[in-house]
Design an enzyme around this catalytic site. Structure first.
Site, PDB file in Angstrom:
ATOM      1  N   ARG A 109       0.798  -1.239   0.000  1.00 23.01           N
ATOM      2  CA  ARG A 109       0.000   0.000   0.000  1.00 23.01           C
ATOM      3  C   ARG A 109       0.824   1.280   0.000  1.00 23.01           C
ATOM      4  O   ARG A 109       1.888   1.335   0.612  1.00 23.01           O
ATOM      5  CB  ARG A 109      -0.908   0.000   1.235  1.00 23.01           C
ATOM      6  N   HIS A 134      -0.983  -2.408  -4.447  1.00 23.51           N
ATOM      7  CA  HIS A 134      -0.416  -3.261  -5.498  1.00 23.51           C
ATOM      8  C   HIS A 134      -0.453  -2.645  -6.898  1.00 23.51           C
ATOM      9  O   HIS A 134      -0.807  -3.308  -7.877  1.00 23.51           O
ATOM     10  CB  HIS A 134      -1.132  -4.616  -5.501  1.00 23.51           C
ATOM     11  N   HIS A 205       3.187 -12.418  -5.931  1.00 23.75           N
ATOM     12  CA  HIS A 205       2.104 -12.647  -4.972  1.00 23.75           C
ATOM     13  C   HIS A 205       1.595 -14.092  -5.017  1.00 23.75           C
ATOM     14  O   HIS A 205       0.374 -14.329  -5.032  1.00 23.75           O
ATOM     15  CB  HIS A 205       0.965 -11.662  -5.252  1.00 23.75           C
ATOM     16  N   ASP A 277      -0.792  -9.997   8.372  1.00 20.29           N
ATOM     17  CA  ASP A 277      -0.755  -9.243   7.116  1.00 20.29           C
ATOM     18  C   ASP A 277       0.218  -8.091   7.355  1.00 20.29           C
ATOM     19  O   ASP A 277      -0.160  -6.921   7.359  1.00 20.29           O
ATOM     20  CB  ASP A 277      -2.167  -8.740   6.755  1.00 20.29           C
ATOM     21  N   GLU A 342       5.747 -12.337   0.515  1.00 22.54           N
ATOM     22  CA  GLU A 342       6.060 -11.402  -0.568  1.00 22.54           C
ATOM     23  C   GLU A 342       7.304 -10.616  -0.179  1.00 22.54           C
ATOM     24  O   GLU A 342       7.250  -9.751   0.696  1.00 22.54           O
ATOM     25  CB  GLU A 342       4.882 -10.449  -0.781  1.00 22.54           C
TER      26      GLU A 342
END
Ligand code: GLA
Length: 378
Positions: A109, A134, A205, A277, A342
């Site tokens: 982000r 993204h 991803h 996350d 990632e």
């Protein structure tokens, strides 16, 4: 045609035949791509297979540079596909979980979908609340890449992102090379150059489930993360700027832990993320590839190790998957049915001068490599 003109022709034909047969011996398994589908604007999407001598195999799509499937052995030698995705290309046109895709220009982000660079404000598309996620509306996961097979085990993908595309400055030339190595690795090499100062953060991803795609959740997978620190987030999942120690928190994976062990914790950061996350800052030992993460799955014995040149890694536990997606073989992808690791720069770096810089200037070459290495325990 005169006789003396025939000599070069014959030599030429002989050389062509020799080249063809020697290519055949080299086994260009990546060879020509095969049709995978057609984009809404009528462009043909191709799929390329990369394969090593041990049967490890990756299918790569020119749309989004997606890793569509990745087959690796379990402890008995049986091959299994360990990434989520779709059999039918059309699945990749649906609203994105970003399965397997190349992410850019900016992975993760950018807060309030804007940043300043050289005193100029750049505005991005808000596709995640007030933020840009993204790469925006049509990130690198939704564009068609030009493919060039390098041999049966490597595929080069290139894309020119035009000045101003998705709001980012500079014509950015990006090359991503996928390789399936003889060490049972999926290796991803990224390079990029620009003609104007810009920012970028490229990643892949892939959603992994080492028991096999669609085979339940990943809560029993054991994870090790080589990270002493992480970047806490606000409710929009934007880093607050704080760098926090993992010590004594559910984010301490320096020793292996089952992913599900602390995912239900009342820790404020776990609650904000709806699970994991978060961006973990890797403990790096100098430049070059360095160990980032290890995942093991007990039933199949499969092990995945991640090595990278990047400074950080986003550990995401598929919290937004909700069982509405039916993937390969009709498998239902429920909440936490896969994990993402990632490799990246920190999210929202362009708005955090204290974070490692994501700027790229003309004359410089962006270079990053990530390796996902597979093995199977006894
Ligand atoms: C990243 C983000 C998550 C989510 C997924 C895609 O991993 O950090 O919040 O947006 O991508 O669904």
């Amino acid at each position: 045609m005169k006789a003396h003109n025939l000599v070069p022709l014959i030599i030429g034909l002989t050389l062509m035949t020799t080249n063809c047969s020697s290519n055949k011996e080299a086994g260009p398994a990546a060879g020509a791509g095969r049709p995978f589908g057609t984009t809404p604007s009528g462009e043909t999407v191709e799929l390329y297979t990369l394969k090593n001598a041990k049967g490890v195999e990756a299918d790569i799509s020119t749309y989004g540079g997606v890793v569509v499937s990745l087959k690796v052995p379990d402890r008995t030698g049986a091959m299994g596909d360990v990434v989520l995705g779709f059999d039918d290309f059309k699945g990749y046109l649906l609203p994105p979980p970003y399965f397997g895709a190349i992410i850019g220009r900016y992975g993760n982000r950018i807060g309030h979908a804007h940043f300043m660079l050289d005193g100029v404000e750049y505005k991005l598309f808000k596709n995640d609340g007030d933020n840009s996620l993204h790469g925006g509306k049509r990130g690198f996961d939704k564009v068609l890449w030009k493919a060039k097979p390098l041999n049966g085990q490597s595929l080069e993908l290139t894309y020119l992102s035009k000045d101003g595309e998705e709001g980012y400055p500079g014509n950015l030339s990006v090359t991503v090379v996928y390789s399936v190595t003889d060490n049972n690795e999926l290796k991803i090499d990224y390079t990029a150059t620009t003609d104007k100062d810009t920012v970028l953060n490229l990643t892949n991803h892939s959603y992994f489930n080492l028991a096999g795609q669609g085979e339940g959740d990943i809560l029993q997978h054991q994870l090790t993360l080589n990270a002493d620190r992480f970047t806490p987030v606000d409710k929009g999942l934007i880093p607050t700027g704080e760098i926090r120690s993992v010590q004594g928190t559910p984010f301490d994976f320096r020793q292996p832990h089952a992913i599900g062990e602390r995912i239900g914790s009342s820790d404020e950061q776990i609650v904000l993320g709806g699970g994991y996350d978060h961006n973990f800052i890797l403990n790096r030992s100098g430049a070059g590839l360095s160990f980032a993460a290890k995942v093991t799955e007990a039933k199949t014995g499969r092990v995945m190790e991640v090595f990278t040149t990047q400074p950080a890694i986003q550990f995401y536990t598929g919290n937004f998957l909700d069982g509405t997606i039916h993937g390969k073989g009709g498998k239902v992808y429920g909440r936490r049915s896969a994990l993402c690791l990632e490799t990246q720069h920190y999210p929202d770096s362009p708005n955090h001068p204290e974070f490692p810089s994501t700027e790229l200037k003309p004359g410089e070459t962006y270079r990053e490599t990530t390796v996902y290495r597979f093995s199977a325990g006894s």
